[in-house]
Design a protein around this motif. Structure first.
Motif, PDB file in Angstrom:
ATOM      1  N   HIS A  33      28.940 -17.073  56.152  1.00  0.00           N
ATOM      2  CA  HIS A  33      29.923 -17.069  54.729  1.00  0.00           C
ATOM      3  C   HIS A  33      29.713 -15.514  54.307  1.00  0.00           C
ATOM      4  O   HIS A  33      28.801 -14.608  54.938  1.00  0.00           O
ATOM      5  CB  HIS A  33      29.756 -17.879  53.921  1.00  0.00           C
ATOM      6  CG  HIS A  33      28.388 -17.693  53.024  1.00  0.00           C
ATOM      7  ND1 HIS A  33      27.208 -18.157  53.690  1.00  0.00           N
ATOM      8  CD2 HIS A  33      28.012 -17.744  51.671  1.00  0.00           C
ATOM      9  CE1 HIS A  33      26.343 -18.051  52.839  1.00  0.00           C
ATOM     10  NE2 HIS A  33      26.720 -17.873  51.790  1.00  0.00           N
TER      11      HIS A  33
ATOM     12  N   ASP B 139      24.168 -11.672  50.425  1.00  0.00           N
ATOM     13  CA  ASP B 139      23.011 -11.774  51.124  1.00  0.00           C
ATOM     14  C   ASP B 139      22.757 -12.627  52.582  1.00  0.00           C
ATOM     15  O   ASP B 139      21.893 -13.046  53.320  1.00  0.00           O
ATOM     16  CB  ASP B 139      22.002 -12.715  50.223  1.00  0.00           C
ATOM     17  CG  ASP B 139      22.742 -13.940  49.920  1.00  0.00           C
ATOM     18  OD1 ASP B 139      23.855 -14.296  49.556  1.00  0.00           O
ATOM     19  OD2 ASP B 139      21.943 -15.250  49.708  1.00  0.00           O
ATOM     20  N   HIS B 140      24.087 -12.488  53.159  1.00  0.00           N
ATOM     21  CA  HIS B 140      24.526 -12.984  54.468  1.00  0.00           C
ATOM     22  C   HIS B 140      24.890 -12.017  55.460  1.00  0.00           C
ATOM     23  O   HIS B 140      24.757 -12.167  56.589  1.00  0.00           O
ATOM     24  CB  HIS B 140      25.054 -14.293  54.400  1.00  0.00           C
ATOM     25  CG  HIS B 140      24.288 -15.336  53.700  1.00  0.00           C
ATOM     26  ND1 HIS B 140      23.842 -16.301  54.258  1.00  0.00           N
ATOM     27  CD2 HIS B 140      24.138 -15.505  52.381  1.00  0.00           C
ATOM     28  CE1 HIS B 140      23.158 -17.187  53.372  1.00  0.00           C
ATOM     29  NE2 HIS B 140      23.438 -16.647  52.048  1.00  0.00           N
TER      30      HIS B 140
ATOM     31  N   ASP C   6      24.340 -21.835  53.318  1.00  0.00           N
ATOM     32  CA  ASP C   6      24.194 -22.169  52.038  1.00  0.00           C
ATOM     33  C   ASP C   6      25.363 -23.284  51.676  1.00  0.00           C
ATOM     34  O   ASP C   6      25.756 -23.688  50.555  1.00  0.00           O
ATOM     35  CB  ASP C   6      25.058 -20.982  51.142  1.00  0.00           C
ATOM     36  CG  ASP C   6      23.759 -20.024  50.966  1.00  0.00           C
ATOM     37  OD1 ASP C   6      22.737 -20.171  51.762  1.00  0.00           O
ATOM     38  OD2 ASP C   6      23.954 -18.824  50.376  1.00  0.00           O
TER      39      ASP C   6
ATOM     40  N   HIS D 170      18.168 -21.717  51.065  1.00  0.00           N
ATOM     41  CA  HIS D 170      17.325 -20.692  50.186  1.00  0.00           C
ATOM     42  C   HIS D 170      16.210 -21.256  49.786  1.00  0.00           C
ATOM     43  O   HIS D 170      15.620 -20.778  48.808  1.00  0.00           O
ATOM     44  CB  HIS D 170      18.099 -20.150  49.092  1.00  0.00           C
ATOM     45  CG  HIS D 170      19.051 -19.301  49.572  1.00  0.00           C
ATOM     46  ND1 HIS D 170      18.691 -17.939  49.371  1.00  0.00           N
ATOM     47  CD2 HIS D 170      20.295 -19.328  49.789  1.00  0.00           C
ATOM     48  CE1 HIS D 170      19.913 -17.079  49.694  1.00  0.00           C
ATOM     49  NE2 HIS D 170      20.902 -18.149  49.985  1.00  0.00           N
TER      50      HIS D 170
HETATM   51 ZN   LIG Z   1      22.852 -17.141  50.281  1.00  0.00          ZN
END
Ligand SMILES: [Zn+2]
Length: 276
Positions: free
Chosen positions: A99, A103-104, A199, A245
C-alpha cells in the motif's frame, strides 16, 4: 499453472524501526472497549522473500529523514539492514508494494532498477485528488506518491486487481480496508504457507479480538479482510501469520542471529536440485 512446489521460499522479517504509542492511537474508537489507555509499542518491518532463483522485497520501509521528522526510532535503514543480512539490494528483482503509506514506499528510490508490483486500485487512489484530503494524506508523503508515477512512466510497474500469482508459491491478494488496494502476500515455505498481512492487520490483537486499526479508508473492508484471513486459516491454507507492525512477530518466529539487525525467519532456501 502447475502446483507451486513447497519449500521453495524463505521469508525474513526485518525490524528496522520502532516507536511507543498509546492504545487509543492504534485502535479505532478505542473508547468502545472501556479499557485503560496504556502504552503500546509499534515496530516497523520490511519482509524479504528469497529462493535460490528469486529475491523479492515486500515494501521498502520509511525514508530515514521522514522517519526522523515523524519521531520514529530507526535502528538501521531498511535497505542497509537487508544488505547486512547478506542480500545486496542489487539482487532484489521485484518489490511488492502492499500500500502507499510512507512507512511502506519510502525507500523505493533506492531500488532504481527493480520491478515493482502493486494493485491498480491502490495506485489509482494515491494518484487521485482524493488522496490529498487530510484524513488520507497524513499517512503519506507527496513526493513519494509522485515517485510511484515516475516508476510507472519508466515501465517498471506491474498492476494487478483482486489476486495475482506472482511466481510459483507466491500469491498476492488485494483486500482493501486499511487503504483502497491494501494487499497481502501468501508465500509457500518449507514450513507451510506464510501469510504476510502487511497492514491488513497491524497487531495480532487486531485480528484476534476483531479490533480495526485507527487509520482506515473502509471499516467494512477492514473487517472483511479479517474474515478472509480467518477463512484461510480455517481451511488450512495458511500455517503462519505475520502481521504488519506487532513487536510480537519477532517472538513467534525463529530469530536470525545478527549483531545489529533484529530479524526472524520462516522456512529455508533450498537449491533447485532439492525441489522435486
Ligand atoms: Zn504500516
Amino acid at each position: 499453472m502447475n502446483t507451486p512446489p513447497q519449500g521453495t521460499y524463505e521469508v525474513t522479517v526485518v525490524k528496522y524501526g520502532t516507536r511507543v504509542a498509546r492504545r487509543n492511537e492504534v485502535f479505532l474508537n478505542y473508547w468502545l472497549y472501556s479499557e485503560d489507555n496504556d502504552e503500546i509499542r509499534m515496530d516497523y518491518f520490511v519482509w524479504l522473500i528469497r529462493s535460490s532463483s528469486r529475491t523479492i522485497l515486500v515494501d521498502t520501509g520509511y525514508n530515514l529523514a521522514v522517519g526522523a521528522r515523524r519521531a520514529r526510532t530507526t535502528l538501521l535503514g531498511p535497505l542497509e539492514a537487508i544488505d547486512a543480512l547478506g542480500t545486496p539490494t542489487c539482487s532484489i528483482d521485484t518489490v511488492i508494494i502492499t500500500h502507499g503509506h510512507y512507512d511502506h514506499i519510502g525507500n523505493l528510490r533506492g531500488l532504481p532498477a527493480t520491478q515493482v508490483v502493486m494493485s491498480a486500485s491502490e495506485y489509482d487512489f494515491w494518484t487521485s485528488s482524493m488522496a490529498r484530503r487530510t484524513q488520507f494524506a497524513h499517512a503519506t508523503e507527496a513526493e513519494e506518491l509522485q515517485h510511484l508515477t515516475e516508476v510507472f512512466a519508466s515501465g517498471r510497474m506491474t498492476f494487478f486487481s483482486g489476486s495475482l500469482q506472482l511466481a510459483p508459491g507466491i500469491r498476492l491478494v488485494e483486500v482493501g480496508g486499511h487503504t483502497p488496494g491494501q494487499t497481502m502476500v501468501l508465500v509457500d515455505t518449507s514450513e507451510g504457507t506464510t501469510l504476510l498481512t502487511s497492514d491488513a492487520v497491524h497487531y495480532y490483537e487486531e485480528f484476534e479480538r476483531d479490533r480495526p486499526f485507527s487509520t482506515v479508508t473502509d471499516v467494512v473492508g477492514m473487517y472483511s479482510a479479517f474474515d478472509v484471513i480467518h477463512r484461510m486459516i480455517d481451511k488450512g491454507d495458511v500455517q503462519h501469520l505475520i502481521v504488519g507492525h506487532d513487536p510480537e512477530v519477532l517472538n513467534r518466529f525463529r530469530r536470525v542471529d545478527h549483531p545489529t539487525v533484529p530479524a526472524a525467519r520462516v522456512g529455508c532456501v533450498r537449491t533447485v536440485g532439492e525441489i522435486a
